[in-house]
Scaffold this motif. Structure first.
Motif, mmCIF file in Angstrom:
data_model
loop_
_atom_site.group_PDB
_atom_site.id
_atom_site.type_symbol
_atom_site.label_atom_id
_atom_site.label_comp_id
_atom_site.label_asym_id
_atom_site.label_seq_id
_atom_site.Cartn_x
_atom_site.Cartn_y
_atom_site.Cartn_z
ATOM 1 N N ARG A 38 0.822 -1.217 0.000
ATOM 2 C CA ARG A 38 0.000 0.000 0.000
ATOM 3 C C ARG A 38 0.853 1.262 0.000
ATOM 4 N NH1 ARG A 38 -3.600 -2.371 4.365
ATOM 5 N NH2 ARG A 38 -2.684 -0.928 5.851
ATOM 6 N N CYS A 39 2.130 1.104 0.352
ATOM 7 C CA CYS A 39 3.009 2.261 0.590
ATOM 8 C C CYS A 39 3.011 3.249 -0.573
ATOM 9 C CB CYS A 39 4.425 1.766 0.847
ATOM 10 S SG CYS A 39 5.609 3.098 1.065
ATOM 11 N N ILE A 40 2.843 4.529 -0.252
ATOM 12 C CA ILE A 40 2.913 5.566 -1.299
ATOM 13 C C ILE A 40 4.225 6.346 -1.205
ATOM 14 C CG2 ILE A 40 0.418 5.764 -1.634
ATOM 15 C CD1 ILE A 40 0.445 8.255 0.174
ATOM 16 N N ARG A 41 5.206 5.800 -0.460
ATOM 17 C CA ARG A 41 6.570 6.354 -0.426
ATOM 18 C C ARG A 41 6.601 7.814 0.030
ATOM 19 N NH1 ARG A 41 6.791 1.488 -1.531
ATOM 20 N NH2 ARG A 41 7.393 0.628 -3.548
ATOM 21 N N CYS A 42 5.841 8.109 1.074
ATOM 22 C CA CYS A 42 5.809 9.499 1.545
ATOM 23 C C CYS A 42 6.992 9.804 2.452
ATOM 24 C CB CYS A 42 4.507 9.762 2.281
ATOM 25 S SG CYS A 42 4.433 8.958 3.886
ATOM 26 N N SER A 43 7.558 8.783 3.063
ATOM 27 C CA SER A 43 8.702 8.860 3.976
ATOM 28 C C SER A 43 8.377 9.350 5.377
ATOM 29 C CB SER A 43 9.851 9.682 3.383
ATOM 30 O OG SER A 43 9.581 11.059 3.451
ATOM 31 N N ALA A 44 7.114 9.520 5.703
ATOM 32 C CA ALA A 44 6.764 9.975 7.054
ATOM 33 C C ALA A 44 7.277 9.009 8.123
ATOM 34 C CB ALA A 44 5.249 10.145 7.173
ATOM 35 N N CYS A 45 7.258 7.717 7.809
ATOM 36 C CA CYS A 45 7.667 6.739 8.822
ATOM 37 C C CYS A 45 9.166 6.836 9.135
ATOM 38 C CB CYS A 45 7.284 5.321 8.407
ATOM 39 S SG CYS A 45 7.950 4.774 6.832
ATOM 40 N N LEU A 46 9.946 7.275 8.160
ATOM 41 C CA LEU A 46 11.382 7.435 8.413
ATOM 42 C C LEU A 46 11.610 8.539 9.444
ATOM 43 C CD1 LEU A 46 11.369 5.989 5.600
ATOM 44 C CD2 LEU A 46 13.316 7.401 4.993
ATOM 45 N N PRO A 78 11.530 2.332 8.541
ATOM 46 C CA PRO A 78 10.555 1.285 8.863
ATOM 47 C C PRO A 78 9.974 0.597 7.634
ATOM 48 C CG PRO A 78 10.201 3.208 10.236
ATOM 49 C CD PRO A 78 11.261 3.600 9.263
ATOM 50 N N ILE A 79 9.625 1.358 6.603
ATOM 51 C CA ILE A 79 9.048 0.706 5.415
ATOM 52 C C ILE A 79 10.098 -0.194 4.763
ATOM 53 C CG2 ILE A 79 9.501 2.741 3.914
ATOM 54 C CD1 ILE A 79 6.684 0.091 3.534
ATOM 55 N N GLY A 80 11.358 0.260 4.776
ATOM 56 C CA GLY A 80 12.420 -0.573 4.206
ATOM 57 C C GLY A 80 12.587 -1.866 4.971
ATOM 58 N N VAL A 111 1.826 7.476 11.877
ATOM 59 C CA VAL A 111 1.905 8.528 10.859
ATOM 60 C C VAL A 111 1.550 8.044 9.457
ATOM 61 C CG1 VAL A 111 3.668 9.924 11.994
ATOM 62 C CG2 VAL A 111 4.361 8.166 10.376
ATOM 63 N N CYS A 112 1.554 6.764 9.239
ATOM 64 C CA CYS A 112 1.413 6.258 7.866
ATOM 65 C C CYS A 112 0.056 6.658 7.261
ATOM 66 C CB CYS A 112 1.572 4.736 7.831
ATOM 67 S SG CYS A 112 1.367 4.077 6.165
ATOM 68 N N PRO A 113 0.080 7.363 6.119
ATOM 69 C CA PRO A 113 -1.167 7.851 5.517
ATOM 70 C C PRO A 113 -2.023 6.751 4.891
ATOM 71 C CG PRO A 113 0.665 8.371 4.087
ATOM 72 C CD PRO A 113 1.257 7.807 5.346
ATOM 73 N N VAL A 114 -1.483 5.531 4.780
ATOM 74 C CA VAL A 114 -2.304 4.417 4.314
ATOM 75 C C VAL A 114 -2.379 3.320 5.382
ATOM 76 C CG1 VAL A 114 -2.161 4.772 1.810
ATOM 77 C CG2 VAL A 114 -0.297 3.624 2.989
ATOM 78 N N ALA A 115 -2.059 3.710 6.622
ATOM 79 C CA ALA A 115 -2.263 2.855 7.793
ATOM 80 C C ALA A 115 -1.615 1.473 7.696
ATOM 81 C CB ALA A 115 -3.758 2.721 8.101
ATOM 82 N N ILE A 116 -0.390 1.431 7.184
ATOM 83 C CA ILE A 116 0.324 0.147 7.171
ATOM 84 C C ILE A 116 0.765 -0.167 8.596
ATOM 85 C CG2 ILE A 116 2.330 -1.122 6.283
ATOM 86 C CD1 ILE A 116 2.270 0.790 3.859
ATOM 87 N N ASP A 117 0.376 -1.351 9.076
ATOM 88 C CA ASP A 117 0.749 -1.743 10.438
ATOM 89 C C ASP A 117 2.169 -2.330 10.382
ATOM 90 O OD1 ASP A 117 0.988 -2.584 13.027
ATOM 91 O OD2 ASP A 117 -1.053 -3.393 13.150
HETATM 92 S S1 SF4 Z 1 4.553 6.266 6.201
HETATM 93 FE FE1 SF4 Z 1 3.461 4.620 5.145
HETATM 94 S S2 SF4 Z 1 3.162 5.347 3.058
HETATM 95 FE FE2 SF4 Z 1 4.706 6.652 3.987
HETATM 96 S S3 SF4 Z 1 6.683 5.719 3.404
HETATM 97 FE FE3 SF4 Z 1 6.150 4.901 5.403
HETATM 98 S S4 SF4 Z 1 5.004 3.019 4.940
HETATM 99 FE FE4 SF4 Z 1 5.078 4.202 3.039
#
Ligand code: SF4
Lengths: 492, 215
Positions: free
Chosen positions: A317-325, A346-348, A379-385
């Motif tokens: 689902r990730c849209i690569r926004c980088s908020a999780c970093l 985290p997404i990585g 923070v994830c805008p698509v709620a990835i757990d």
């Molecule tokens: S916050 Fe969510 S959508 Fe944004 S980069 Fe991380 S996993 Fe992807």
């Protein structure tokens, strides 16, 4: 994934070195905290944020559940709009397709707008080996490319460099690639940006082939979307005669209307702006405006394997926004390079081991590159757990089991290097199913805590070499509960 | 087997069989998010557009339709423009008083020619108040995408209130996905160097927006 990061040490080793680099830590801390605070303000402006986040999650989940249908629909609509669609099952095939398409134009250089997908497949290195020069045109990517370096953040790939370092890279390297940096270049951001503008404009004006990724592809209309700030994306998308877009199959949304969700959540989560300076959408080719030829290369490269895992699938689902970093305490200290992949943070930690499998030491260590604090999920805008997937992947690394690899079901053996963790988990499970033992153990730990070493001797040493043992509280939770009747008796 | 078939086959196996055309799209997605944020009068919406444009460092002007030719003349003169790129169907009256040499937007123009132009004047398709965004859709009064990219100074005329919507969802409803669209929110900018915002790395460094009230 490509061999870009072959030979990377496992995360604990890489992070261990990174946390000792004080410049890197200072740069990172400043950057992540600044973006994080701004993002919170930008998100607070929308009082329907929770509903947008839920809709974004649902749109992506729906798309993934019907991915075969939407892929076919996308292919039809892109073709109808005048584009050509190519399918690549892995990095190697994608690289070969792009190389062939560039060759067919008779050109030997391309301009590129920053794209995670082309980094993932190692396209630049592949083109270089085939005698084709690929110029990165995003300012940060230029810094990375000129510095013969690797990106360390999804959004600001040169976040680990300060202005002094950037000045030196420009002064020393620009001349070797084209227009040199002006004499007497200082380290003010405005002068550095101007040097990049002049250096790159020369390349844009003569470019015949552009290579891009895409943030979204609309199945219904065949529209591609690129979201950016500097205008280098617009340059690459509109000035060349041929445009080649390399995009992961998970980037689809079903309808035009769906963009209303992501064009609200992506900029605010990413750069903390109401809207990024430039968003371009294009549907095939347009007569007399922009490229005459458009190729879309759809890449799998581990995505269908990820899709096969019902828990891990949500990473797509990730849209690569980088908020999780920016909120991750581990990323903040270790930096992006420690993750050994184009997808850091985290997404990585959940995406790379799924796209590449957990066979290598670095991939097997990534699910442990987290404190499981849960800030990334928040923070994830698509709620990835992300924490849920991390735990799921840890179990896979430790226990082995059935996974899909390159489309085939295989049974993984437990990872070798993780014997200590496996033993610890087994012990934990036994203790949790024997409450009396757990209680006694905790009480013992409390009473002897003054004598606890900072590292564990024996086989546990590897584990504690990179972690401090948790402080043992003066009283166990159970004891406190019993003594105070769950807090009703008051403290002490 | 072609890679297309291999990938589609893997997708179907991952999903436990072909998923086929989804009948559940409408019910799968809860669209209870807002169509616009807050309630405003038309005048307040235009005001918000002006504020948000300025917040991202676009220079905003307001005038009546009758004042537009004079305003455009003045803005071009203040910028010292010797030449201005003109889309094929920009209303002729708009630049009636402007001095710079006209460069007509044609497919044959090279990027290097555009690079020598000082300014460009265009209309727009729609403007979004909540985000401070103007959207161009390549219509004949806006021209090709590159003419608002290569010259360093872009003046965009927005007819208010007719072309202004509140929100992103409302803007998408008005736009045609078959056209190439460019959404612009302030001048080109980067924050890649220690997160200091710098204007104009590759796109125009100056964006001026003229909000012209319809008579
Ligand atoms: S916050 Fe969510 S959508 Fe944004 S980069 Fe991380 S996993 Fe992807």
């Amino acid at each position: 994934m490509s061999g870009t990061f072959v030979g990377m040490p496992a995360f604990p080793k890489a992070a261990h070195d990174a946390v000792r680099n004080t410049t890197l830590r200072a740069n990172l801390k400043h950057a992540t905290h600044t973006i994080r605070d701004k993002r919170a303000r930008a998100v607070a402006e929308l009082d329907d944020w929770a509903a947008l986040r839920e809709a974004g999650k649902q749109i992506k989940d729906h798309t993934l559940r019907h991915l075969d249908h939407y892929l076919v629909q996308l292919e039809e609509s892109v073709t109808a709009a005048g584009g050509t669609v190519h399918w690549a099952r892995d990095a190697d095939e994608a690289n070969r397709i792009v190389t062939r398409l560039v060759r067919e134009t008779g050109e030997s250089e391309v301009v590129k707008v920053k794209s995670m997908a082309t980094q993932e497949i190692g396209l630049n290195e592949h083109l270089e080996a085939e005698g084709i020069r690929a110029y990165e045109t995003d300012l940060a990517e230029l810094i990375v490319q000129l510095g013969d370096d690797r990106p360390s953040h999804i959004l600001v790939p040169a976040i680990h460099r300060n202005r002094g370092e950037i000045r030196d890279i420009f002064a020393q390297e620009m001349g070797r690639w084209g227009r040199p940096a002006p004499e007497g270049l200082t380290d003010t951001p405005a002068e550095l940006a101007e040097a990049a503008r002049l250096h790159l404009r020369e390349k844009f004006l003569r470019a015949k082939v552009g290579v891009s990724g895409a943030n979204f592809m609309v199945a219904e209309t065949g529209t591609l979307v690129v979201v950016e700030s500097e205008g280098n994306g617009r340059m690459c998308l509109t000035l060349p005669e041929t445009l080649i877009s390399v995009v992961g199959i998970e980037k689809i949304v079903p309808t035009w209307q769906d963009l209303e969700v992501f064009l609200q959540t992506l900029p605010r989560s990413s750069t903390a702006e109401r809207m990024n300076p430039y968003t371009s959408t294009w549907t095939g080719t347009t007569d007399g405006d922009g490229p005459r030829t458009f190729h879309l290369v759809l890449i799998d490269n581990g995505r269908t394997d990820t899709l096969a895992d019902e828990v891990g699938r949500q990473a797509l689902r990730c849209i690569r926004c980088s908020a999780c970093l920016n909120v991750c305490p581990v990323y903040e200290r270790a930096g992006g390079h420690a993750y050994g992949s184009v997808y850091p943070g985290p997404i990585g930690a959940i995406l790379s081991p799924q796209l590449r499998g957990t066979a290598s030491e670095i991939d097997a260590s990534l699910p442990y590159a987290s404190s499981l604090c849960g800030a990334c999920y928040e923070v994830c805008p698509v709620a990835i757990d992300i924490p849920e997937v991390l735990v799921h992947l840890r179990e896979r690394v430790v226990e082995g089991g059935e996974v899909t690899l390159r489309g085939t079901k295989v049974t993984l053996k437990p990872a070798k290097g993780h014997a200590a963790e496996r033993a610890a988990m087994r012990a934990a499970r036994w203790a949790f199913t024997h409450p009396a033992v757990l209680a006694t153990g905790q009480r013992m730990a409390s009473r002897t805590r003054r004598f606890h070493p900072r590292t564990v001797p024996g086989p546990g040493r590897a584990w504690t070499a990179t972690r401090d043992l948790p402080q043992v509280p003066a009283e166990s939770f159970r004891d406190w509960w019993q003594r105070t009747d769950g807090g009703k008796e008051g403290q002490k | 087997m072609s890679s297309r078939d291999v990938i589609l086959g893997r997708v179907r196996r991952a999903l436990g069989g072909p998923a086929g055309a989804p009948s559940t799209y409408a019910t799968d997605i809860d669209r209870s998010y807002l169509r616009e944020h807050g309630s405003r009068t038309t005048e307040e919406t235009v005001e918000l557009l002006a504020e948000n444009l300025a917040d991202y460092r676009a220079i905003v002007h307001r005038c009546s339709a009758g004042e537009l030719p004079r305003t455009l003349m003045r803005l071009l003169a203040e910028h010292g423009a010797q030449s201005v790129v003109v889309p094929p169907e920009l209303p002729a009256s708009w630049l009636a008083e402007a001095d710079p040499v006209r460069i007509h937007d044609r497919a044959a123009n090279t990027a290097a020619e555009l690079d020598r132009a000082d300014s460009v004047v265009t209309a727009c398709a729609v403007a979004v108040a909540e985000t401070g965004t103007i959207v161009l859709d390549g219509s004949p009064d806006q021209g090709r995408r590159r003419i608002t990219l290569v010259p360093d100074h872009h003046i965009c005329v927005v007819r208010v209130p007719g072309q202004v919507v509140s929100s992103v969802p409302q803007a998408l409803e008005r736009l045609d996905p078959a056209r190439p669209l460019t959404w612009i929110s302030g001048p080109s900018a980067t924050s890649d160097i220690e997160l200091d915002r710098v204007e104009g790395v590759h796109g125009p460094r100056t964006l001026e927006v003229v909000l012209v009230s319809e008579d």
